[in-house]
Motif scaffolding. Structure first.
Motif, PDB file in Angstrom:
ATOM      1  N   PRO A   6       0.845  -1.137  -0.151  1.00 10.06           N
ATOM      2  CA  PRO A   6       0.042   0.034  -0.003  1.00 10.06           C
ATOM      3  C   PRO A   6       0.807   1.143   0.005  1.00 10.06           C
ATOM      4  CG  PRO A   6      -0.841  -1.632   1.506  1.00 10.06           C
ATOM      5  CD  PRO A   6       0.374  -1.982   1.074  1.00 10.06           C
ATOM      6  N   LYS A   7       0.370   2.318  -0.505  1.00 11.65           N
ATOM      7  CA  LYS A   7       1.011   3.628  -0.564  1.00 11.65           C
ATOM      8  C   LYS A   7       1.161   4.030   0.504  1.00 11.65           C
ATOM      9  CE  LYS A   7      -0.440   4.814  -5.363  1.00 11.65           C
ATOM     10  NZ  LYS A   7      -1.242   5.452  -6.363  1.00 11.65           N
ATOM     11  N   LEU A   8       0.328   4.076   1.792  1.00 11.17           N
ATOM     12  CA  LEU A   8       0.125   4.571   2.975  1.00 11.17           C
ATOM     13  C   LEU A   8       0.846   3.856   3.961  1.00 11.17           C
ATOM     14  CD1 LEU A   8      -3.630   5.332   2.669  1.00 11.17           C
ATOM     15  CD2 LEU A   8      -1.983   6.757   1.926  1.00 11.17           C
ATOM     16  N   PRO A   9       1.016   4.722   5.044  1.00  6.06           N
ATOM     17  CA  PRO A   9       1.793   3.880   6.266  1.00  6.06           C
ATOM     18  C   PRO A   9       0.832   2.786   6.719  1.00  6.06           C
ATOM     19  CG  PRO A   9       2.194   6.258   6.339  1.00  6.06           C
ATOM     20  CD  PRO A   9       1.122   5.986   5.131  1.00  6.06           C
ATOM     21  N   LEU A  10       1.307   1.794   7.250  1.00  4.59           N
ATOM     22  CA  LEU A  10       0.471   0.706   7.665  1.00  4.59           C
ATOM     23  C   LEU A  10       0.229   0.921   8.988  1.00  4.59           C
ATOM     24  CD1 LEU A  10       2.202  -2.644   6.279  1.00  4.59           C
ATOM     25  CD2 LEU A  10       0.347  -1.247   5.342  1.00  4.59           C
ATOM     26  N   PRO A  11      -1.135   0.960   9.523  1.00  2.00           N
ATOM     27  CA  PRO A  11      -1.756   1.180  10.754  1.00  2.00           C
ATOM     28  C   PRO A  11      -1.629  -0.224  11.573  1.00  2.00           C
ATOM     29  CG  PRO A  11      -3.772   1.192   9.326  1.00  2.00           C
ATOM     30  CD  PRO A  11      -2.381   1.008   8.432  1.00  2.00           C
ATOM     31  N   ALA A  12      -1.833  -0.167  12.962  1.00  2.60           N
ATOM     32  CA  ALA A  12      -1.814  -1.340  13.813  1.00  2.60           C
ATOM     33  C   ALA A  12      -2.733  -2.417  13.428  1.00  2.60           C
ATOM     34  CB  ALA A  12      -1.902  -0.933  15.277  1.00  2.60           C
ATOM     35  N   SER A  13      -2.359  -3.697  13.567  1.00  2.33           N
ATOM     36  CA  SER A  13      -3.160  -4.621  13.270  1.00  2.33           C
ATOM     37  C   SER A  13      -4.241  -4.682  14.596  1.00  2.33           C
ATOM     38  CB  SER A  13      -2.525  -5.848  13.553  1.00  2.33           C
ATOM     39  OG  SER A  13      -1.467  -5.911  12.449  1.00  2.33           O
ATOM     40  N   LEU A  14      -5.353  -5.638  14.093  1.00  2.00           N
ATOM     41  CA  LEU A  14      -6.408  -5.598  15.065  1.00  2.00           C
ATOM     42  C   LEU A  14      -5.910  -6.755  16.154  1.00  2.00           C
ATOM     43  CD1 LEU A  14      -8.146  -4.123  12.942  1.00  2.00           C
ATOM     44  CD2 LEU A  14      -9.900  -5.413  13.648  1.00  2.00           C
ATOM     45  N   VAL A  15      -6.124  -6.750  17.209  1.00  2.00           N
ATOM     46  CA  VAL A  15      -5.732  -7.717  18.235  1.00  2.00           C
ATOM     47  C   VAL A  15      -6.906  -8.084  19.035  1.00  2.00           C
ATOM     48  CG1 VAL A  15      -3.435  -7.343  18.054  1.00  2.00           C
ATOM     49  CG2 VAL A  15      -4.536  -6.354  19.821  1.00  2.00           C
ATOM     50  N   GLY A  16      -7.010  -9.232  19.672  1.00  5.65           N
ATOM     51  CA  GLY A  16      -7.890  -9.524  20.865  1.00  5.65           C
ATOM     52  C   GLY A  16      -7.804  -8.815  22.013  1.00  5.65           C
ATOM     53  N   SER A  17      -6.798  -8.424  22.299  1.00  3.18           N
ATOM     54  CA  SER A  17      -6.795  -7.559  23.712  1.00  3.18           C
ATOM     55  C   SER A  17      -7.452  -6.523  23.798  1.00  3.18           C
ATOM     56  CB  SER A  17      -5.492  -7.529  24.055  1.00  3.18           C
ATOM     57  OG  SER A  17      -4.657  -6.707  23.228  1.00  3.18           O
ATOM     58  N   TYR A 340     -11.449  -9.667   2.468  1.00  2.51           N
ATOM     59  CA  TYR A 340     -11.396  -8.295   2.575  1.00  2.51           C
ATOM     60  C   TYR A 340     -10.433  -7.872   3.709  1.00  2.51           C
ATOM     61  CZ  TYR A 340     -13.395  -3.318   2.525  1.00  2.51           C
ATOM     62  OH  TYR A 340     -13.454  -1.888   2.342  1.00  2.51           O
ATOM     63  N   ARG A 341     -10.488  -8.687   4.724  1.00  2.00           N
ATOM     64  CA  ARG A 341      -9.581  -8.119   5.720  1.00  2.00           C
ATOM     65  C   ARG A 341      -8.203  -8.490   5.217  1.00  2.00           C
ATOM     66  NH1 ARG A 341     -11.472 -12.307  10.190  1.00  2.00           N
ATOM     67  NH2 ARG A 341      -9.633 -11.253  11.278  1.00  2.00           N
ATOM     68  N   ARG A 342      -7.858  -9.725   4.571  1.00  2.00           N
ATOM     69  CA  ARG A 342      -6.647  -9.925   3.869  1.00  2.00           C
ATOM     70  C   ARG A 342      -6.112  -8.681   2.989  1.00  2.00           C
ATOM     71  NH1 ARG A 342      -4.079 -14.777   3.420  1.00  2.00           N
ATOM     72  NH2 ARG A 342      -5.788 -15.975   3.626  1.00  2.00           N
ATOM     73  N   LEU A 343      -7.255  -8.215   2.180  1.00  2.00           N
ATOM     74  CA  LEU A 343      -6.874  -7.067   1.177  1.00  2.00           C
ATOM     75  C   LEU A 343      -6.231  -6.058   1.817  1.00  2.00           C
ATOM     76  CD1 LEU A 343      -9.793  -6.612  -1.420  1.00  2.00           C
ATOM     77  CD2 LEU A 343      -7.413  -6.905  -1.901  1.00  2.00           C
ATOM     78  N   LEU A 344      -6.745  -5.749   2.967  1.00  2.00           N
ATOM     79  CA  LEU A 344      -6.386  -4.435   3.894  1.00  2.00           C
ATOM     80  C   LEU A 344      -5.454  -4.817   4.952  1.00  2.00           C
ATOM     81  CD1 LEU A 344      -9.785  -2.777   4.266  1.00  2.00           C
ATOM     82  CD2 LEU A 344      -8.311  -2.420   2.346  1.00  2.00           C
ATOM     83  N   GLY A 345      -4.916  -6.146   5.155  1.00  2.00           N
ATOM     84  CA  GLY A 345      -4.118  -6.424   5.958  1.00  2.00           C
ATOM     85  C   GLY A 345      -4.532  -6.595   7.449  1.00  2.00           C
ATOM     86  N   ASP A 346      -5.941  -6.590   7.533  1.00  2.00           N
ATOM     87  CA  ASP A 346      -6.644  -6.610   8.642  1.00  2.00           C
ATOM     88  C   ASP A 346      -6.221  -5.557   9.751  1.00  2.00           C
ATOM     89  OD1 ASP A 346      -8.864  -7.876  10.270  1.00  2.00           O
ATOM     90  OD2 ASP A 346      -7.385  -9.258  11.223  1.00  2.00           O
ATOM     91  N   ARG A 347      -5.904  -4.260   9.247  1.00  2.00           N
ATOM     92  CA  ARG A 347      -5.289  -3.090  10.064  1.00  2.00           C
ATOM     93  C   ARG A 347      -6.407  -2.073  10.525  1.00  2.00           C
ATOM     94  NH1 ARG A 347       0.217  -3.338  10.320  1.00  2.00           N
ATOM     95  NH2 ARG A 347       0.957  -5.143   9.482  1.00  2.00           N
ATOM     96  N   HIS A 348      -6.265  -1.106  11.303  1.00  2.00           N
ATOM     97  CA  HIS A 348      -6.890  -0.290  11.745  1.00  2.00           C
ATOM     98  C   HIS A 348      -6.905   1.142  10.991  1.00  2.00           C
ATOM     99  CE1 HIS A 348      -8.531  -1.430  15.373  1.00  2.00           C
ATOM    100  NE2 HIS A 348      -7.495  -1.964  15.699  1.00  2.00           N
ATOM    101  N   TRP A 349      -7.289   0.657   9.712  1.00  2.00           N
ATOM    102  CA  TRP A 349      -7.304   1.876   8.652  1.00  2.00           C
ATOM    103  C   TRP A 349      -8.639   2.878   9.067  1.00  2.00           C
ATOM    104  CZ3 TRP A 349      -3.381   2.079   5.123  1.00  2.00           C
ATOM    105  CH2 TRP A 349      -2.894   0.947   5.016  1.00  2.00           C
ATOM    106  N   ASP A 350      -8.306   4.124   8.719  1.00  2.00           N
ATOM    107  CA  ASP A 350      -9.401   5.043   8.811  1.00  2.00           C
ATOM    108  C   ASP A 350     -10.499   4.651   7.690  1.00  2.00           C
ATOM    109  OD1 ASP A 350     -10.773   7.596   8.022  1.00  2.00           O
ATOM    110  OD2 ASP A 350     -10.169   8.223   9.926  1.00  2.00           O
TER     111      ASP A 350
END
Length: 408
Positions: A6-17, A340-350
């Motif tokens: 992705p062109k944008l900086p990667l946000p944090a991953s979703l986690v169960g905690s 879809y989550r795989r497409l976005l890396g399952d991360r906290h995108w805005d």
């Protein structure tokens, strides 16, 4: 040349905690319940059942369980995937990794790959077959409609774009019977009105997608398939119309190489589904099955699988060989929430992030058909987010809202 990430900086991953999130609920409650369903719905040995119960008990606050060698093709890869997370709790590692490893671990525990009486036994088979049986009335109605649409298109010699849009919407909403979220035994989730669901589509690029489909630029479509059951029926009806009407020359289905996410479809599930249609007592359903069998026999419909689809990797980490295979398509149609989550890396995108800025790494036009079942979303307008948030506080996760998002 397309960017590899992705062109944008990667946000944090979703986690169960993350307290109070659907991610926490999944890791601490839904996943243990799924492991216990595997015990209840199969006749595995006491040993296997004890290991599954131990897995269920560890998930809420325990540590990752060890992965013993089996004869799966992906064993070496999983050893590498696991290395960064050894000694960590299930709730502290990226959610997408936790889920994909959980499902692979179930196969490891149940001797799916080992030479034993359990070899090749799909631990989720009962729910998959029940998912088909409970949807029979909807299947008959849909097959009848597709047969009629094909007759009309062949008689008129032209394609009605509205029919393609409707079939895309069926393929979108078929995801709402995903068995990892809803039990197939609770009620028939397939009985809904697509027309009335249009107001629940937060982004609808279906017109752009159909314009590409009916253009001379589009000859081959690749589907990254999600669930078996009624959703797969919806996908196959779309395939049937595209091939039967001559809109598309060839379609490839990309399927899972082994059971995962409860209801995800494998090559075997496609054959089982077509067989289910073929032995129906309803001629309208049999007609669809016979055409699908002919497409497979002629090479118009190609079924393939790859271990990338069951890995914990983000879509931009796709192996070069598979990326080149996808590059041959004129349109890549990606189904479902997990894909879809795989497409976005399952991360906290805005949620307002431009989706094209993230999935710029794919070499072909992409359409994502996805009902929202996780706290990951992009490409939404602020006013849409404000409106849906007021109307439905669980809009991100309850499967009642969808997107048809196209990136050229």
């Amino acid at each position: 040349m397309k960017s590899q990430i992705p062109k944008l900086p990667l946000p944090a991953s979703l986690v169960g905690s993350e307290i109070g999130t659907f991610t926490e609920f999944t890791v601490t409650q839904r996943m243990p319940a799924i492991a216990r369903r595997v015990i209840a719905e199969n006749n595995f040995s006491l040993n296997i059942n004890e290991s599954l119960e131990n897995l269920a008990n560890q998930l809420p606050s325990g540590y990752l369980l060890a992965f013993r060698d089996d004869t799966g093709t992906d064993v070496g890869d999983w050893k590498k995937y696991l290395e960064p997370y050894k000694g960590q709790r299930w709730i502290d590692i990226p959610w997408f990794f936790a889920e994909t490893y959980f499902y692979r671990l179930i196969l490891n525990i149940t001797n799916y790959f080992q030479s034993s009486e359990w070899q090749g036994v799909d631990p989720f088979h009962l729910q998959k077959s029940q998912g088909l049986n409970t949807s029979l009335d909807a299947i008959i109605a849909l097959c009848y409609q597709v047969n009629q649409w094909l007759k009309d298109s062949q008689k008129d010699g032209k394609i009605n774009q509205n029919i393609l849009i409707t079939l895309l919407h069926f393929a979108l909403w078929g995801n709402r019977v995903d068995l990892s979220l809803w039990s197939a035994f609770e009620s028939d989730r397939s009985n809904f009105d697509v027309e009335n669901q249009k107001d629940h589509i937060l982004v609808d690029d279906a017109i752009l997608v159909t314009e590409l489909l009916i253009s001379s630029r589009c000859q081959q479509v690749d589907f990254v398939v999600d669930n078996a059951g009624f959703e797969l029926i919806c996908d196959l009806c779309l395939v049937d119309f595209l091939l039967g009407s001559g809109v598309i020359k060839q379609i490839r289905l990309h399927l899972k190489p082994h059971p995962t996410f409860v209801s995800d479809a494998m090559i075997k599930d496609v054959y089982d589904t077509v067989d289910f249609l073929a032995v129906s007592h309803h001629q309208q359903v049999v007609n669809v099955a016979e055409r699908l069998q002919a497409y497979i026999a002629s090479g118009k419909l190609i079924l393939g699988d790859d271990y990338f689809w069951t890995s914990p990797l983000a879509f931009w980490e796709i192996p070069e060989s598979l990326k080149q295979e996808l590059a041959d398509a004129d349109l890549l149609l990606i189904k479902g929430d997990a894909n879809y989550r795989r497409l976005l890396g399952d991360r906290h995108w805005d949620f307002t992030t431009n989706i094209a800025s993230i999935i710029c790494y794919l070499p072909v036009p992409v359409v994502a058909l996805r009902t929202l079942k996780s706290e990951v979303a992009v490409g939404l307008q602020p006013e849409v987010i404000e409106k849906v948030s007021k109307f439905d506080s669980d809009w991100l996760t309850n499967g009642q809202w969808g997107v048809v998002q196209f990136v050229e």
